[in-house]
Design a protein around this motif. Sequence first.
Motif, PDB file in Angstrom:
ATOM      1  N   ASN A  92       0.818  -1.218   0.000  1.00  0.00           N
ATOM      2  CA  ASN A  92       0.000   0.000   0.000  1.00  0.00           C
ATOM      3  C   ASN A  92       0.853   1.269   0.000  1.00  0.00           C
ATOM      4  O   ASN A  92       0.364   2.350   0.338  1.00  0.00           O
ATOM      5  CB  ASN A  92      -0.936  -0.012   1.208  1.00  0.00           C
ATOM      6  CG  ASN A  92      -2.033  -1.056   1.067  1.00  0.00           C
ATOM      7  OD1 ASN A  92      -2.970  -0.877   0.297  1.00  0.00           O
ATOM      8  ND2 ASN A  92      -1.906  -2.164   1.789  1.00  0.00           N
ATOM      9  N   ASN A  93       2.118   1.105  -0.414  1.00  0.00           N
ATOM     10  CA  ASN A  93       3.031   2.240  -0.595  1.00  0.00           C
ATOM     11  C   ASN A  93       3.216   3.066   0.678  1.00  0.00           C
ATOM     12  O   ASN A  93       3.345   4.290   0.627  1.00  0.00           O
ATOM     13  CB  ASN A  93       2.540   3.145  -1.737  1.00  0.00           C
ATOM     14  CG  ASN A  93       2.487   2.416  -3.061  1.00  0.00           C
ATOM     15  OD1 ASN A  93       3.427   1.721  -3.432  1.00  0.00           O
ATOM     16  ND2 ASN A  93       1.369   2.552  -3.769  1.00  0.00           N
ATOM     17  N   ILE A  94       3.198   2.391   1.818  1.00  0.00           N
ATOM     18  CA  ILE A  94       3.488   3.048   3.089  1.00  0.00           C
ATOM     19  C   ILE A  94       4.843   2.538   3.561  1.00  0.00           C
ATOM     20  O   ILE A  94       4.975   1.391   3.988  1.00  0.00           O
ATOM     21  CB  ILE A  94       2.400   2.745   4.139  1.00  0.00           C
ATOM     22  CG1 ILE A  94       1.043   3.254   3.659  1.00  0.00           C
ATOM     23  CG2 ILE A  94       2.765   3.375   5.480  1.00  0.00           C
ATOM     24  CD1 ILE A  94      -0.109   2.836   4.550  1.00  0.00           C
ATOM     25  N   ASN A  95       5.839   3.387   3.473  1.00  0.00           N
ATOM     26  CA  ASN A  95       7.190   2.957   3.822  1.00  0.00           C
ATOM     27  C   ASN A  95       7.525   3.170   5.291  1.00  0.00           C
ATOM     28  O   ASN A  95       8.399   2.497   5.835  1.00  0.00           O
ATOM     29  CB  ASN A  95       8.210   3.682   2.945  1.00  0.00           C
ATOM     30  CG  ASN A  95       8.130   3.231   1.499  1.00  0.00           C
ATOM     31  OD1 ASN A  95       7.764   2.089   1.215  1.00  0.00           O
ATOM     32  ND2 ASN A  95       8.443   4.125   0.573  1.00  0.00           N
ATOM     33  N   SER A  96       6.849   4.138   5.922  1.00  0.00           N
ATOM     34  CA  SER A  96       7.133   4.401   7.333  1.00  0.00           C
ATOM     35  C   SER A  96       5.981   5.160   7.969  1.00  0.00           C
ATOM     36  O   SER A  96       5.126   5.727   7.280  1.00  0.00           O
ATOM     37  CB  SER A  96       8.434   5.205   7.490  1.00  0.00           C
ATOM     38  OG  SER A  96       8.342   6.441   6.801  1.00  0.00           O
ATOM     39  N   HIS A  97       5.959   5.142   9.303  1.00  0.00           N
ATOM     40  CA  HIS A  97       4.945   5.849  10.094  1.00  0.00           C
ATOM     41  C   HIS A  97       5.639   6.693  11.150  1.00  0.00           C
ATOM     42  O   HIS A  97       6.571   6.228  11.803  1.00  0.00           O
ATOM     43  CB  HIS A  97       4.043   4.879  10.868  1.00  0.00           C
ATOM     44  CG  HIS A  97       3.207   3.985  10.037  1.00  0.00           C
ATOM     45  ND1 HIS A  97       1.916   4.281   9.686  1.00  0.00           N
ATOM     46  CD2 HIS A  97       3.473   2.777   9.504  1.00  0.00           C
ATOM     47  CE1 HIS A  97       1.415   3.286   8.976  1.00  0.00           C
ATOM     48  NE2 HIS A  97       2.346   2.370   8.850  1.00  0.00           N
ATOM     49  N   LEU A  98       5.129   7.891  11.347  1.00  0.00           N
ATOM     50  CA  LEU A  98       5.482   8.680  12.524  1.00  0.00           C
ATOM     51  C   LEU A  98       4.260   8.699  13.430  1.00  0.00           C
ATOM     52  O   LEU A  98       3.169   9.077  12.995  1.00  0.00           O
ATOM     53  CB  LEU A  98       5.867  10.107  12.142  1.00  0.00           C
ATOM     54  CG  LEU A  98       6.010  11.093  13.310  1.00  0.00           C
ATOM     55  CD1 LEU A  98       7.118  10.662  14.260  1.00  0.00           C
ATOM     56  CD2 LEU A  98       6.248  12.508  12.795  1.00  0.00           C
ATOM     57  N   CYS A  99       4.432   8.274  14.674  1.00  0.00           N
ATOM     58  CA  CYS A  99       3.328   8.225  15.630  1.00  0.00           C
ATOM     59  C   CYS A  99       3.582   9.233  16.743  1.00  0.00           C
ATOM     60  O   CYS A  99       4.650   9.216  17.362  1.00  0.00           O
ATOM     61  CB  CYS A  99       3.205   6.826  16.239  1.00  0.00           C
ATOM     62  SG  CYS A  99       3.070   5.496  15.021  1.00  0.00           S
ATOM     63  N   LEU A 100       2.607  10.110  16.989  1.00  0.00           N
ATOM     64  CA  LEU A 100       2.722  11.111  18.052  1.00  0.00           C
ATOM     65  C   LEU A 100       1.616  10.885  19.079  1.00  0.00           C
ATOM     66  O   LEU A 100       0.458  11.234  18.840  1.00  0.00           O
ATOM     67  CB  LEU A 100       2.606  12.527  17.480  1.00  0.00           C
ATOM     68  CG  LEU A 100       3.704  13.008  16.536  1.00  0.00           C
ATOM     69  CD1 LEU A 100       3.423  14.442  16.096  1.00  0.00           C
ATOM     70  CD2 LEU A 100       5.076  12.913  17.195  1.00  0.00           C
ATOM     71  N   PRO A 101       1.934  10.291  20.233  1.00  0.00           N
ATOM     72  CA  PRO A 101       0.931  10.142  21.297  1.00  0.00           C
ATOM     73  C   PRO A 101       0.555  11.505  21.872  1.00  0.00           C
ATOM     74  O   PRO A 101       1.416  12.361  22.071  1.00  0.00           O
ATOM     75  CB  PRO A 101       1.643   9.276  22.345  1.00  0.00           C
ATOM     76  CG  PRO A 101       2.810   8.664  21.635  1.00  0.00           C
ATOM     77  CD  PRO A 101       3.213   9.660  20.596  1.00  0.00           C
ATOM     78  N   MET A 102      -0.736  11.700  22.133  1.00  0.00           N
ATOM     79  CA  MET A 102      -1.262  12.934  22.713  1.00  0.00           C
ATOM     80  C   MET A 102      -1.982  12.571  24.007  1.00  0.00           C
ATOM     81  O   MET A 102      -3.039  11.937  23.967  1.00  0.00           O
ATOM     82  CB  MET A 102      -2.229  13.611  21.733  1.00  0.00           C
ATOM     83  CG  MET A 102      -1.582  14.067  20.441  1.00  0.00           C
ATOM     84  SD  MET A 102      -0.700  15.621  20.676  1.00  0.00           S
ATOM     85  CE  MET A 102       0.623  15.450  19.475  1.00  0.00           C
TER      86      MET A 102
END
Length: 264
Positions: free
Chosen positions: A132-142
């Motif tokens: 699905n062409n997603i190479n990476s994720h940035l996750c920011l917990p709030m």
Amino acid sequence: MQPSQVNGRVVLSSQLAKENLGQTQTDIYTQTARPLDVIQQEIQNFISTLGFTSFRYSSVPTSLADTKTSSFELDHRADGREGFGSLPDKLYNIYYKNIARHDNLLQSVIASNGPVFHEPASDIARTFYRDNNINSHLCLPMRWQTGHDWFCLFTFQSPLSTEELRSHYQTIQDSLNSRALGWHLELMAFRQHKFNPYIVRKILTPRTRHILKLAADGFSSRHIADMTGISDNGVNYHYREAKRILGARNRAHLVALAKDQKLI
């Protein structure tokens, strides 16, 4: 220091912003209540300038760190009711139906107070992202203005590799973090009930929450029964169910947990 209300707007103190997000401006304000589609488009427009392809904002119960004992079902998240975003609903649905149990995304963010650069934990997860062409994720917990046992999470999808994203984040973190925090505070100020997972999933029924609110106000079971038109046994049933779901030791602990999780 905690966020506060001023003239219907949420203000994040500059000290809290500086300590947690490296901000320097005097205050961060949310807007007045706006439609979710307007907020979604604003977020998407902004993150596109930073090179991200899509995003998702959702609530996460911390109990999902152990899906075997959690009151929440991981695959129930496939319906997307805990959040919104520009990540296609179809991908979100497939992920939580078929992939999430083989991945460590939620466990990673639950254990972290800072940004998480997600690394897929299995071949099936890596294949799903790659296809699905997603190479990476940035996750920011709030975690501001949420409950003790749940928080909110921004995930931003990127075409960069994880290492490239780590490097890129160093150049954009101030602007991204401040905007993400502003959107989060706006959503919590005006739409927290739309994201609180206990309310969304009706882990406690509206009647149970009403009874707990009356208990928190100091009414006895007898008075609560008279006020709600149910029997003493009915009131006690709601207490038992709520204690089971929230893991409370006794009635006082139950009321304290319900308050802490912003259920009443």
